[in-house]
Scaffold this active site. Sequence first.
Site, mmCIF file in Angstrom:
data_model
loop_
_atom_site.group_PDB
_atom_site.id
_atom_site.type_symbol
_atom_site.label_atom_id
_atom_site.label_comp_id
_atom_site.label_asym_id
_atom_site.label_seq_id
_atom_site.Cartn_x
_atom_site.Cartn_y
_atom_site.Cartn_z
ATOM 1 N N HIS A 48 -3.253 2.146 -5.863
ATOM 2 C CA HIS A 48 -4.035 0.968 -5.508
ATOM 3 C C HIS A 48 -4.289 0.111 -6.745
ATOM 4 C CE1 HIS A 48 -5.869 -0.898 -2.089
ATOM 5 N NE2 HIS A 48 -6.982 -1.154 -2.748
ATOM 6 N N ARG A 79 -1.302 -1.979 -7.176
ATOM 7 C CA ARG A 79 -1.369 -3.093 -6.213
ATOM 8 C C ARG A 79 -2.274 -4.205 -6.755
ATOM 9 N NH1 ARG A 79 -1.327 -4.446 -0.571
ATOM 10 N NH2 ARG A 79 -3.366 -4.980 0.308
ATOM 11 N N TYR A 82 -9.732 -11.088 -6.314
ATOM 12 C CA TYR A 82 -8.860 -11.038 -7.482
ATOM 13 C C TYR A 82 -9.113 -12.204 -8.421
ATOM 14 C CZ TYR A 82 -6.408 -7.511 -4.809
ATOM 15 O OH TYR A 82 -6.113 -6.386 -4.098
ATOM 16 N N ARG A 135 0.846 -1.192 0.000
ATOM 17 C CA ARG A 135 0.000 0.000 0.000
ATOM 18 C C ARG A 135 0.885 1.247 0.000
ATOM 19 N NH1 ARG A 135 -1.957 -3.578 4.003
ATOM 20 N NH2 ARG A 135 -4.054 -4.397 3.576
ATOM 21 N N LYS A 167 -1.597 -2.673 8.144
ATOM 22 C CA LYS A 167 -2.737 -2.243 8.931
ATOM 23 C C LYS A 167 -2.745 -2.950 10.279
ATOM 24 C CE LYS A 167 -5.971 -0.982 5.233
ATOM 25 N NZ LYS A 167 -7.302 -1.252 4.641
ATOM 26 N N HIS A 181 -3.644 -9.025 3.671
ATOM 27 C CA HIS A 181 -5.089 -9.084 3.899
ATOM 28 C C HIS A 181 -5.381 -9.891 5.154
ATOM 29 C CE1 HIS A 181 -6.127 -8.378 -0.628
ATOM 30 N NE2 HIS A 181 -5.968 -7.255 0.028
#
Length: 329
Positions: free
Chosen positions: A275, A278, A310, A180, A204, A301
């Site tokens: 993004h 990515r 995806y 990210r 995150k 994730h």
Amino acid sequence: MSSVAPPLENEQLVQRYTRHLSAERGLAAATVTAYTADVRSLLDHLDRYRGTAAGEVIGEPLAGLTLAVLRSWLARQRSTGAARTSLARRAAAARSFTAWAAREHLLATDVGQRLASPAPHRTLPAVLRSEQITAVLDAPARLDTDTTDPDSGGRTGTATAAVELRDQAVMELLYATAVRVSELTGLDLGDVDRHRRVVRVLGKGGKERTVPYGLPAERALDRWLTTGRPLLAGTESAAALFLGARGRRIDPRTVRAVVHSRTRGRAGAPELAPHGLRHTAATHLLEGGADLRTVQEMLGHASLATTQLYTHVTAERLRAAYQQAHPRA
């Protein structure tokens, strides 16, 4: 049943919950900000709801908070035009808040446990085909001082050359690692293991992961670190891997401008934000045979369901190729 704690004023309650999100759960600053705003909105709705239903405003911040109140709050958001993704996030914020409040004995029970989220319409941004991203990364930089670096005032020709090397390394590393923007801009020199060709990324929720990168990214990093970075480094650079034109840690806005500038105007290819780069990397990994768990780990994730999005992209491409090539499609 646990007893309910003494009343707290709304703002004190919000601040206490915010500290919990930041210090105990370690959520990203943007998530904390969003959840805090959602809880303030919920408490305001609760005050209004109680004043209408009971004929008075009750002093305790959470008195009268029920599942029906939570649902009416979401319904009000929907009636004002909130998107499904926003409603899903607000429902998640409400569930997080009521679970915390129950643990802290601010609620007798977790009234949000059965609050459902509207399923968001999740769409992926456009991605580049492998030959398109190769053309973007191999093309000479098209440096635009007005859009590439907001911190570019007074830049000399030498600094411009350094920024070109930086931008190439940024593009190569973004595509190679699928990190990210916030993760890229947070990288320090010590986070790059050039011997093993991996970067240590803080994602995150403060979760750390290690992501590999390939030879093209290594070559671009080598040019940036040996030739470009020393030309921009100054007293405010500290250990930041990527620098702005004034020598400070690169700003996420600069990275976004770099990606837009480098992907803009390519024939037959969409202009991308970081993004999108990515998503491009993740799609190419899956198309190349990588398994979902590996891609999930690489992307950072929390849920495999997010990574599974995806597979829809690759399935669409497979269907398009089939329809074009098969005689009886």
